[in-house]
Enzyme design. Sequence first.
Site, mmCIF file in Angstrom:
data_model
loop_
_atom_site.group_PDB
_atom_site.id
_atom_site.type_symbol
_atom_site.label_atom_id
_atom_site.label_comp_id
_atom_site.label_asym_id
_atom_site.label_seq_id
_atom_site.Cartn_x
_atom_site.Cartn_y
_atom_site.Cartn_z
ATOM 1 N N ARG A 137 -0.284 -8.771 13.440
ATOM 2 C CA ARG A 137 -0.913 -7.844 12.485
ATOM 3 C C ARG A 137 -1.722 -8.617 11.446
ATOM 4 N NH1 ARG A 137 4.511 -5.163 11.175
ATOM 5 N NH2 ARG A 137 3.569 -4.158 9.373
ATOM 6 N N ARG A 139 11.404 -0.903 10.760
ATOM 7 C CA ARG A 139 10.307 -0.546 11.668
ATOM 8 C C ARG A 139 10.281 -1.481 12.868
ATOM 9 N NH1 ARG A 139 4.898 0.447 8.172
ATOM 10 N NH2 ARG A 139 4.055 -0.834 9.848
ATOM 11 N N LYS A 195 0.842 -1.210 0.000
ATOM 12 C CA LYS A 195 0.000 0.000 0.000
ATOM 13 C C LYS A 195 0.880 1.265 0.000
ATOM 14 C CE LYS A 195 -2.060 -1.087 3.882
ATOM 15 N NZ LYS A 195 -1.362 -2.332 4.247
ATOM 16 N N ARG A 213 -9.862 0.501 8.806
ATOM 17 C CA ARG A 213 -9.383 -0.839 9.118
ATOM 18 C C ARG A 213 -10.385 -1.634 9.937
ATOM 19 N NH1 ARG A 213 -3.512 0.329 8.834
ATOM 20 N NH2 ARG A 213 -2.378 -1.539 9.361
ATOM 21 N N ARG A 244 11.968 -5.445 5.037
ATOM 22 C CA ARG A 244 11.651 -4.043 4.696
ATOM 23 C C ARG A 244 12.588 -3.059 5.381
ATOM 24 N NH1 ARG A 244 5.760 -1.667 5.391
ATOM 25 N NH2 ARG A 244 5.975 -2.511 7.493
HETATM 26 P P1 AP5 Z 1 4.918 -1.555 1.831
HETATM 27 O O1 AP5 Z 1 4.551 -0.810 0.593
HETATM 28 O O2 AP5 Z 1 5.681 -0.847 2.861
HETATM 29 O O3 AP5 Z 1 3.632 -2.301 2.443
HETATM 30 P P2 AP5 Z 1 2.342 -1.728 3.196
HETATM 31 O O4 AP5 Z 1 1.137 -2.373 2.558
HETATM 32 O O5 AP5 Z 1 2.370 -0.246 3.250
HETATM 33 O O6 AP5 Z 1 2.545 -2.405 4.615
HETATM 34 P P3 AP5 Z 1 2.538 -1.801 6.103
HETATM 35 O O7 AP5 Z 1 3.313 -2.765 6.955
HETATM 36 O O8 AP5 Z 1 2.944 -0.385 6.105
HETATM 37 O O9 AP5 Z 1 1.063 -1.952 6.465
HETATM 38 P P4 AP5 Z 1 0.508 -1.974 7.886
HETATM 39 O O10 AP5 Z 1 -0.925 -1.950 7.539
HETATM 40 O O11 AP5 Z 1 0.917 -3.069 8.772
HETATM 41 O O12 AP5 Z 1 1.186 -0.725 8.594
HETATM 42 P P5 AP5 Z 1 0.652 0.718 8.899
HETATM 43 O O13 AP5 Z 1 1.805 1.614 8.887
HETATM 44 O O14 AP5 Z 1 -0.522 1.039 8.065
HETATM 45 O O15 AP5 Z 1 5.757 -2.850 1.332
HETATM 46 C C1 AP5 Z 1 6.220 -3.815 2.264
HETATM 47 C C2 AP5 Z 1 7.584 -4.375 1.789
HETATM 48 O O16 AP5 Z 1 7.419 -5.092 0.571
HETATM 49 C C3 AP5 Z 1 8.653 -3.303 1.489
HETATM 50 O O17 AP5 Z 1 9.899 -3.819 1.843
HETATM 51 C C4 AP5 Z 1 8.551 -3.107 -0.041
HETATM 52 O O18 AP5 Z 1 9.772 -2.658 -0.594
HETATM 53 C C5 AP5 Z 1 8.205 -4.519 -0.485
HETATM 54 N N1 AP5 Z 1 7.357 -4.537 -1.678
HETATM 55 C C6 AP5 Z 1 6.306 -3.708 -1.948
HETATM 56 N N2 AP5 Z 1 5.742 -4.047 -3.139
HETATM 57 C C7 AP5 Z 1 6.441 -5.132 -3.601
HETATM 58 C C8 AP5 Z 1 6.342 -5.948 -4.766
HETATM 59 N N3 AP5 Z 1 5.394 -5.740 -5.690
HETATM 60 N N4 AP5 Z 1 7.210 -6.986 -4.902
HETATM 61 C C9 AP5 Z 1 8.181 -7.218 -3.971
HETATM 62 N N5 AP5 Z 1 8.343 -6.467 -2.853
HETATM 63 C C10 AP5 Z 1 7.478 -5.440 -2.671
HETATM 64 O O19 AP5 Z 1 0.112 0.527 10.412
HETATM 65 C C11 AP5 Z 1 1.005 0.289 11.473
HETATM 66 C C12 AP5 Z 1 0.229 0.194 12.781
HETATM 67 O O20 AP5 Z 1 -0.425 1.455 13.044
HETATM 68 C C13 AP5 Z 1 -0.896 -0.842 12.835
HETATM 69 O O21 AP5 Z 1 -0.423 -2.123 13.175
HETATM 70 C C14 AP5 Z 1 -1.813 -0.242 13.920
HETATM 71 O O22 AP5 Z 1 -1.305 -0.484 15.212
HETATM 72 C C15 AP5 Z 1 -1.716 1.256 13.643
HETATM 73 N N6 AP5 Z 1 -2.755 1.735 12.706
HETATM 74 C C16 AP5 Z 1 -2.537 2.240 11.461
HETATM 75 N N7 AP5 Z 1 -3.704 2.556 10.866
HETATM 76 C C17 AP5 Z 1 -4.682 2.246 11.761
HETATM 77 C C18 AP5 Z 1 -6.107 2.309 11.718
HETATM 78 N N8 AP5 Z 1 -6.760 2.779 10.634
HETATM 79 N N9 AP5 Z 1 -6.794 1.906 12.812
HETATM 80 C C19 AP5 Z 1 -6.155 1.449 13.928
HETATM 81 N N10 AP5 Z 1 -4.822 1.325 14.026
HETATM 82 C C20 AP5 Z 1 -4.077 1.727 12.934
HETATM 83 MG MG MG Z 2 2.519 1.175 4.814
#
Ligand code: AP5
Ligand code: MG
Length: 214
Positions: A169, A158, A13, A86, A125
């Site tokens: 997660r 991270r 994402k 979410r 990552r």
């Molecule tokens: P990346 O693009 O970073 O993936 P992502 O989908 O953004 O994954 P996140 O881990 O950021 O999602 P998340 O939902 O756990 O975290 P968030 O920050 O939202 O890609 C991942 C890896 O793969 C990278 O190394 C990249 O280079 C590689 N990659 C990408 N595309 C690729 C491809 N096509 N092929 C190969 N490799 C590839 O949330 C963190 C925390 O915040 C949550 O756990 C929660 O505690 C809190 N939080 C956030 N939002 C909310 C909400 N709405 N409600 C409640 N709590 C929340």
């Molecule tokens: Mg992300």
Amino acid sequence: MYLILLGAPGVGKGTQSKYLVESKGFIQLSTGDILRAEVKAKTDLGIVAKECMDKGTLVSDDIVLNMIKNKLIEISDNVIFDGFPRTLIQAEKFVDILKDLNKKIDKVINIALDDSIIEDRLAGRLVCKSCGKSYHKIFFKPRKAGVCDDCGGVLYQRSDDNLESVRNRLEVYHSTTKPLINYYDKNGILYNLDGNKESLELFNDIVNVLEEDI
Ligand code: AP5
Ligand code: MG
């Protein structure tokens, strides 16, 4: 356009949002990034959020909904919601927030990927401390080790990208966030894409969805 990027942690994402910001002029609203900024600044909100984020559980709906409300006052058009909503409560209350602003969600893109691939992606990552761009130790290496290609920022791992937190997660995703696929499908605005593709190929699929008439 208001676009939601839906999908489990690690499906790409954040990576796809950055492409959309660079080439299509979108503004990325990532609740994860906003929360990490609060944690870094050690605000009251950040202190509460850090515990949940490190464990891999969700921060409370009220906190997240307030954050979104405040951000939407500052920005208007062409927004990507990355990692929000979410929960069903967040999705339902989001409709009310948007109604008050005379806005609506135009499209929801769901990126699907197997858990085993997600674990490999998150284990390797690296993220830029300055601009937030994601890299990978094997799949998407920076030109110079430890340094962001785009802004020269330092790359870090991270604190929630450890196996225990990643598994939590994923569990939270399957029990709480995955039902949103059905919710948006019923609304007729859902597009399903395969996340197991090279990232520029996936980006191309996303652009095709955006260019399709509703
Ligand atoms: P990346 O693009 O970073 O993936 P992502 O989908 O953004 O994954 P996140 O881990 O950021 O999602 P998340 O939902 O756990 O975290 P968030 O920050 O939202 O890609 C991942 C890896 O793969 C990278 O190394 C990249 O280079 C590689 N990659 C990408 N595309 C690729 C491809 N096509 N092929 C190969 N490799 C590839 O949330 C963190 C925390 O915040 C949550 O756990 C929660 O505690 C809190 N939080 C956030 N939002 C909310 C909400 N709405 N409600 C409640 N709590 C929340
Ligand atoms: Mg992300």
